[in-house]
Design a protein around this motif. Structure first.
Motif, PDB file in Angstrom:
ATOM      1  N   HIS A   1       0.815  -1.213   0.000  1.00 26.03           N
ATOM      2  CA  HIS A   1       0.000   0.000   0.000  1.00 26.03           C
ATOM      3  C   HIS A   1       0.851   1.267   0.000  1.00 26.03           C
ATOM      4  CE1 HIS A   1      -2.868  -3.034   1.518  1.00 26.03           C
ATOM      5  NE2 HIS A   1      -3.779  -2.274   0.959  1.00 26.03           N
TER       6      HIS A   1
ATOM      7  N   ALA B   1       1.099   8.362   8.648  1.00 23.46           N
ATOM      8  CA  ALA B   1       0.083   8.628   7.630  1.00 23.46           C
ATOM      9  C   ALA B   1      -0.048   7.448   6.676  1.00 23.46           C
ATOM     10  CB  ALA B   1       0.438   9.897   6.860  1.00 23.46           C
TER      11      ALA B   1
ATOM     12  N   LYS C   1      -3.398   5.004   6.081  1.00 23.24           N
ATOM     13  CA  LYS C   1      -3.949   4.755   4.743  1.00 23.24           C
ATOM     14  C   LYS C   1      -3.974   3.262   4.441  1.00 23.24           C
ATOM     15  CE  LYS C   1      -4.615   8.600   2.103  1.00 23.24           C
ATOM     16  NZ  LYS C   1      -5.667   8.804   1.081  1.00 23.24           N
TER      17      LYS C   1
ATOM     18  N   SER D   1      -6.208   1.812   1.538  1.00 16.72           N
ATOM     19  CA  SER D   1      -5.871   2.789   0.504  1.00 16.72           C
ATOM     20  C   SER D   1      -4.365   2.818   0.260  1.00 16.72           C
ATOM     21  CB  SER D   1      -6.340   4.189   0.923  1.00 16.72           C
ATOM     22  OG  SER D   1      -7.737   4.215   1.115  1.00 16.72           O
TER      23      SER D   1
ATOM     24  N   TYR E   1      -0.886   4.846  -0.204  1.00 12.94           N
ATOM     25  CA  TYR E   1      -0.229   6.099   0.170  1.00 12.94           C
ATOM     26  C   TYR E   1       0.953   6.298  -0.778  1.00 12.94           C
ATOM     27  CZ  TYR E   1       2.217   9.645   2.925  1.00 12.94           C
ATOM     28  OH  TYR E   1       2.838  10.802   3.340  1.00 12.94           O
TER      29      TYR E   1
END
Length: 212
Positions: free
Chosen positions: A100, A114, A118, A123, A125
């Motif tokens: 990811h 962060a 994600k 999601s 990054y």
């Protein structure tokens, strides 16, 4: 809800440093550590994690190999690849393999946090450096560079050859036979159009494929 994280790195001081950074953030819950691929897989099979930090270069096994197993067994697990290698070497390869995010070990703690958030959410990054690489791959005309056609294992063997390791040493590190490594070396030479180790090292230097 706090995120449970698994750190996989073969250097104890790196694992301890990362664990300390993560433990200081309120968004992080449990943080466990594994020094290699087999230990990481045992922990993953024994308990649930939201995301893992995975080093590209593990002592016993290539991180991309571990990633392949993780993707097959734990498709919902967020994976952030972390490495000393620059983005130009492994980032696109790691993302194509199911990671990811890909971060250099010189990144700031906030960026790692962060990326983990994600990844845990499913999601991707993407750092500015990786975004540029992805854009370059999309807009580039013509065929891929020869080294981009190497399999993950061939690319790993290339890295070790360029680092000065012998066929025997590579075989021991990867738990493969010397004949198998010799076969990989022959394929690498053929795909890159080089005839000697000196030419291979020169190719790697030209394309910035050596360890930073």
């Amino acid at each position: 809800m706090a995120l449970d994280i698994l750190i996989v790195d073969d250097h104890h001081i790196i694992r301890r440093g990362l664990a300390r950074i993560l433990a200081e953030d309120a968004r992080i819950g449990r943080v466990d550590e594994a020094p290699d691929g087999p230990a990481a897989l045992r922990l993953l099979r024994a308990g649930a994690y939201d995301a893992m930090v995975l080093d590209v270069a593990l002592g016993d096994r290539d991180g991309l190999d571990v990633l392949k197993t993780v993707r097959a067994e734990f498709p919902g697990l967020g994976v952030v690849m972390l490495s000393v290698y620059p983005e130009s070497q492994f980032a696109v390869r790691a993302l194509r393999s199911g990671a990811h995010a890909y971060l250099n070990k010189g990144c700031e703690p906030d960026e790692l946090l962060a990326a983990l958030a994600k990844a845990a959410a499913g999601s991707v990054y993407v750092t500015p450096a990786v975004a540029e690489l992805l854009a370059h791959n999309v807009r580039r005309d013509g065929p891929q560079a020869p080294h981009e056609l190497l399999s993950n294992r061939e690319f790993q063997v290339l890295q070790l050859l360029v680092a000065g390791k012998s066929v025997t040493a590579i075989a021991e590190q990867l738990a493969l036979s010397a004949n198998t490594i010799s076969t990989y070396r022959a394929r690498i030479f053929e795909k890159l159009g080089v005839r000697t180790l000196v030419e291979l090292v020169a190719y790697a230097h030209t394309h910035q494929l050596g360890a930073s």
